[in-house]
Write a protein that holds these residues in place. Structure first.
Motif, PDB file in Angstrom:
ATOM      1  N   THR A 244      89.882  78.283  19.038  1.00 40.80           N
ATOM      2  CA  THR A 244      90.929  77.279  18.858  1.00 40.80           C
ATOM      3  C   THR A 244      91.768  77.537  17.609  1.00 40.80           C
ATOM      4  O   THR A 244      92.992  77.404  17.655  1.00 40.80           O
TER       5      THR A 244
ATOM      6  N   GLY B  66     100.196  75.782  19.862  1.00 38.63           N
ATOM      7  CA  GLY B  66      99.435  76.246  18.709  1.00 38.63           C
ATOM      8  C   GLY B  66      99.020  75.103  17.800  1.00 38.63           C
ATOM      9  O   GLY B  66      97.884  75.060  17.327  1.00 38.63           O
TER      10      GLY B  66
ATOM     11  N   TRP C 265     105.320  77.270  22.701  1.00 39.32           N
ATOM     12  CA  TRP C 265     104.232  78.062  22.119  1.00 39.32           C
ATOM     13  C   TRP C 265     103.801  77.465  20.782  1.00 39.32           C
ATOM     14  O   TRP C 265     102.606  77.367  20.497  1.00 39.32           O
TER      15      TRP C 265
ATOM     16  N   GLY D 129      93.416  81.207  18.009  1.00 33.62           N
ATOM     17  CA  GLY D 129      94.361  81.079  19.123  1.00 33.62           C
ATOM     18  C   GLY D 129      95.559  80.221  18.764  1.00 33.62           C
ATOM     19  O   GLY D 129      96.695  80.547  19.101  1.00 33.62           O
ATOM     20  N   GLY D 130      95.313  79.124  18.061  1.00 35.80           N
ATOM     21  CA  GLY D 130      96.418  78.262  17.641  1.00 35.80           C
ATOM     22  C   GLY D 130      97.366  78.964  16.686  1.00 35.80           C
ATOM     23  O   GLY D 130      98.592  78.890  16.827  1.00 35.80           O
ATOM     24  N   ALA D 131      96.793  79.664  15.724  1.00 36.58           N
ATOM     25  CA  ALA D 131      97.635  80.403  14.778  1.00 36.58           C
ATOM     26  C   ALA D 131      98.418  81.501  15.496  1.00 36.58           C
ATOM     27  O   ALA D 131      99.602  81.734  15.206  1.00 36.58           O
ATOM     28  N   TRP D 132      97.776  82.162  16.470  1.00 37.01           N
ATOM     29  CA  TRP D 132      98.441  83.219  17.231  1.00 37.01           C
ATOM     30  C   TRP D 132      99.596  82.650  18.060  1.00 37.01           C
ATOM     31  O   TRP D 132     100.667  83.254  18.137  1.00 37.01           O
ATOM     32  N   LEU D 133      99.375  81.488  18.670  1.00 28.80           N
ATOM     33  CA  LEU D 133     100.446  80.856  19.447  1.00 28.80           C
ATOM     34  C   LEU D 133     101.642  80.518  18.568  1.00 28.80           C
ATOM     35  O   LEU D 133     102.800  80.743  18.961  1.00 28.80           O
ATOM     36  N   ILE D 134     101.381  79.988  17.384  1.00 34.66           N
ATOM     37  CA  ILE D 134     102.484  79.687  16.462  1.00 34.66           C
ATOM     38  C   ILE D 134     103.185  80.977  16.047  1.00 34.66           C
ATOM     39  O   ILE D 134     104.418  81.051  16.010  1.00 34.66           O
ATOM     40  N   TRP D 135     102.411  82.005  15.745  1.00 30.89           N
ATOM     41  CA  TRP D 135     102.978  83.316  15.395  1.00 30.89           C
ATOM     42  C   TRP D 135     103.901  83.804  16.514  1.00 30.89           C
ATOM     43  O   TRP D 135     105.016  84.261  16.262  1.00 30.89           O
ATOM     44  N   GLN D 136     103.423  83.712  17.746  1.00 31.25           N
ATOM     45  CA  GLN D 136     104.230  84.155  18.884  1.00 31.25           C
ATOM     46  C   GLN D 136     105.499  83.314  19.024  1.00 31.25           C
ATOM     47  O   GLN D 136     106.576  83.843  19.302  1.00 31.25           O
TER      48      GLN D 136
END
Length: 110
Positions: free
Chosen positions: A16, A40, A36, A19-26
């Motif tokens: 979580t 995140g 996205w 994945g959340g940080a990755w979604l914000i990055w994306q």
């Protein structure tokens, strides 16, 4: 059984949070948009609750140990999601962190 539950919760926390940080990055860096970013933010919120489910009641211990899970999990996430290839120093560092998790969380205490 408590150790298995603790490990499962650490893995869920890693999914979580990372994945959340990755979604914000994306959403921001790869220009994928607000959906996205919003997903995140929600995932990061879930992470905050997952940590409270750990059997150990000491906040500092849980978060300190989780730091090692975060390090190893971030490298693994990068490998799966972005094709990142960790070098031997990344791997050695992650293993040291995981040993630290074991000592902090699961060492016998009197």
């Amino acid at each position: 059984m408590l150790i298995l539950r603790s490990i499962a919760l650490f893995l869920l926390a890693a999914i979580t949070e990372i994945g959340g940080a990755w979604l914000i990055w994306q959403g921001v860096r790869e220009h994928r948009g607000w959906i996205w970013i919003g997903a995140g933010v929600l995932a990061l919120g879930v992470y905050g609750f997952v940590a409270t489910l750990q059997p150990d009641a000491h906040f500092g211990r849980i978060l300190a140990a989780y730091g090692g899970i975060f390090v190893a999990g971030s490298l693994a996430w990068g490998m799966v999601a972005d094709g990142y290839r960790p070098d031997r120093y990344d791997v050695i560092g992650a293993l040291i962190c995981l040993v630290g998790v074991g000592v902090i969380m699961y060492a016998p205490r009197g």
